[in-house]
Motif scaffolding. Structure first.
Motif, PDB file in Angstrom:
ATOM      1  N   UNK A  67       0.829  -1.212   0.000  1.00 22.01           N
ATOM      2  CA  UNK A  67       0.000   0.000   0.000  1.00 22.01           C
ATOM      3  C   UNK A  67       0.859   1.256   0.000  1.00 22.01           C
ATOM      4  N   UNK A  68       2.016   1.185   0.637  1.00 21.82           N
ATOM      5  CA  UNK A  68       2.955   2.308   0.593  1.00 21.82           C
ATOM      6  C   UNK A  68       3.423   2.542  -0.837  1.00 21.82           C
ATOM      7  N   UNK A  69       3.748   1.483  -1.528  1.00 21.81           N
ATOM      8  CA  UNK A  69       4.181   1.600  -2.921  1.00 21.81           C
ATOM      9  C   UNK A  69       3.087   2.259  -3.763  1.00 21.81           C
ATOM     10  N   UNK A  70       1.844   1.852  -3.519  1.00 23.93           N
ATOM     11  CA  UNK A  70       0.720   2.424  -4.274  1.00 23.93           C
ATOM     12  C   UNK A  70       0.506   3.888  -3.924  1.00 23.93           C
ATOM     13  N   UNK A  71       0.625   4.242  -2.641  1.00 22.55           N
ATOM     14  CA  UNK A  71       0.421   5.634  -2.254  1.00 22.55           C
ATOM     15  C   UNK A  71       1.478   6.541  -2.882  1.00 22.55           C
ATOM     16  N   UNK A  72       2.707   6.091  -2.914  1.00 24.71           N
ATOM     17  CA  UNK A  72       3.766   6.874  -3.548  1.00 24.71           C
ATOM     18  C   UNK A  72       3.453   7.100  -5.021  1.00 24.71           C
ATOM     19  N   UNK A  73       2.989   6.053  -5.690  1.00 23.04           N
ATOM     20  CA  UNK A  73       2.648   6.186  -7.105  1.00 23.04           C
ATOM     21  C   UNK A  73       1.461   7.121  -7.289  1.00 23.04           C
ATOM     22  N   UNK A  74       0.435   6.983  -6.461  1.00 19.55           N
ATOM     23  CA  UNK A  74      -0.757   7.821  -6.582  1.00 19.55           C
ATOM     24  C   UNK A  74      -0.418   9.294  -6.359  1.00 19.55           C
ATOM     25  N   UNK A  75       0.518   9.550  -5.446  1.00 18.90           N
ATOM     26  CA  UNK A  75       0.899  10.928  -5.150  1.00 18.90           C
ATOM     27  C   UNK A  75       2.082  11.401  -5.994  1.00 18.90           C
ATOM     28  N   UNK A  76       2.467  10.560  -6.939  1.00 16.62           N
ATOM     29  CA  UNK A  76       3.536  10.890  -7.890  1.00 16.62           C
ATOM     30  C   UNK A  76       4.819  11.280  -7.161  1.00 16.62           C
ATOM     31  N   UNK A  77       5.132  10.512  -6.138  1.00 13.39           N
ATOM     32  CA  UNK A  77       6.397  10.666  -5.418  1.00 13.39           C
ATOM     33  C   UNK A  77       7.309   9.562  -5.924  1.00 13.39           C
ATOM     34  N   UNK A  78       8.396   9.932  -6.554  1.00 17.17           N
ATOM     35  CA  UNK A  78       9.172   9.014  -7.382  1.00 17.17           C
ATOM     36  C   UNK A  78      10.176   8.200  -6.569  1.00 17.17           C
ATOM     37  N   UNK A  79       9.667   7.216  -5.837  1.00 15.45           N
ATOM     38  CA  UNK A  79      10.511   6.295  -5.074  1.00 15.45           C
ATOM     39  C   UNK A  79      10.122   4.862  -5.435  1.00 15.45           C
ATOM     40  N   UNK A  80      11.102   3.973  -5.422  1.00 16.11           N
ATOM     41  CA  UNK A  80      10.805   2.554  -5.457  1.00 16.11           C
ATOM     42  C   UNK A  80      10.793   2.033  -4.024  1.00 16.11           C
ATOM     43  N   UNK A  81      10.093   0.933  -3.799  1.00 16.78           N
ATOM     44  CA  UNK A  81       9.997   0.329  -2.468  1.00 16.78           C
ATOM     45  C   UNK A  81      10.445  -1.118  -2.554  1.00 16.78           C
ATOM     46  N   UNK A  82      11.452  -1.482  -1.790  1.00 16.25           N
ATOM     47  CA  UNK A  82      11.957  -2.850  -1.750  1.00 16.25           C
ATOM     48  C   UNK A  82      11.586  -3.456  -0.407  1.00 16.25           C
ATOM     49  N   UNK A  83      10.750  -4.482  -0.424  1.00 19.22           N
ATOM     50  CA  UNK A  83      10.330  -5.119   0.814  1.00 19.22           C
ATOM     51  C   UNK A  83      11.291  -6.262   1.145  1.00 19.22           C
ATOM     52  N   UNK A  84      12.172  -6.027   2.102  1.00 16.87           N
ATOM     53  CA  UNK A  84      13.159  -7.023   2.524  1.00 16.87           C
ATOM     54  C   UNK A  84      12.733  -7.686   3.822  1.00 16.87           C
ATOM     55  N   UNK A  85      11.433  -7.801   4.039  1.00 16.16           N
ATOM     56  CA  UNK A  85      10.902  -8.382   5.274  1.00 16.16           C
ATOM     57  C   UNK A  85      10.753  -9.895   5.130  1.00 16.16           C
ATOM     58  N   UNK A  86      11.014 -10.607   6.227  1.00 12.29           N
ATOM     59  CA  UNK A  86      10.899 -12.063   6.259  1.00 12.29           C
ATOM     60  C   UNK A  86      10.153 -12.468   7.523  1.00 12.29           C
ATOM     61  N   UNK A  87       9.114 -13.262   7.375  1.00 16.63           N
ATOM     62  CA  UNK A  87       8.356 -13.726   8.529  1.00 16.63           C
ATOM     63  C   UNK A  87       9.263 -14.478   9.496  1.00 16.63           C
TER      64      UNK A  87
END
Length: 227
Positions: A67-87
């Motif tokens: 959802x963070x990745x989508x919000x950045x895109x919707x607000x045209x904030x030019x960042x990529x998001x790399x999810x390095x999380x592991x359960x």
């Protein structure tokens, strides 16, 4: 304190440990696969977390990081998001993975959401604090800004322990001059219907609340659009 429990409905610490271990077993190497930069020169946000950020029990691309990745895109904030999380990951695991992540992704911002599994497994607070400090310092040495995400542990650990555990996040944030999200699950921690059947992991419906807890702290660190 109303937020002594970081998840509602937990009968005992043993249940927490059991589910934490299940989450760990359920994790696979592919859990970290999204942490790959293919967006050229766009600045990268790396999320280093555990099952709360790794979409445990959720449909793919419905967790708060997606959802963070989508919000950045919707607000045209030019960042990529790399999810390095592991359960099931601990601060020790995050610390071990940080050098490779920093070298490969060269992130501009690192969001650190780790520590709950340390408490569930009885890791000494001093070890958790040292690991988190090293993770933050590794990010800072790579010229990345840091957002530290605070957590609570079950109330049955005792009031003194829960306060000391939560307090280490604030102490580190002040000492290392980084931004702090006080509690990732703030606002839903006492809403049983916001958690999966294990009563530990938030549902898909809860994910926007997690993002809304992170966003006000993260947003001021983002590079203005068009720059």
């Amino acid at each position: 304190m109303n937020k002594r429990r970081w998840i509602v409905g937990t009968a005992c610490a043993a249940a927490f440990v059991a589910f934490a271990l299940i989450a760990s077993v359920a994790a696979s190497p592919s859990a970290a696969a999204p942490a790959r930069s293919a967006e050229g020169q766009r600045p990268t946000i790396v999320v280093l977390g555990d099952s709360l950020s790794a979409e445990y029990g959720l449909p793919r691309d419905t967790g708060w990081v997606a959802l963070l990745r989508k919000r950045l895109a919707d607000e045209r904030i030019d960042y990529s998001v790399a999810n390095a999380s592991i359960s099931g990951d601990t601060t020790s695991g995050g610390r071990a993975r940080m050098p490779e992540l920093m070298a490969r992704l060269k992130p501009s911002i690192v969001i650190v959401e780790l520590g709950a599994n340390d408490a569930l497994r009885g890791v000494p607070l001093s070890t958790t604090q040292d690991n988190l400090r090293t993770i933050v310092e590794q990010a800072q040495q790579g010229h990345a800004k840091v957002v530290l995400v605070g957590m609570y542990v079950p109330a049955n650990y005792g009031q003194a322990y829960t306060q000391r555990f939560h307090g280490l996040y604030g102490a580190l944030a002040r000492d290392l001059n980084v931004k702090l999200v006080p509690f990732l699950l703030a606002g839903i921690e006492n809403q049983q219907d916001m958690f999966q059947s294990d009563q530990m992991h938030p549902t898909q419906q809860a994910q926007p609340f997690l993002l809304d807890n992170v966003w006000p702290v993260l947003a001021p660190l983002l590079r203005p659009r068009g720059r």
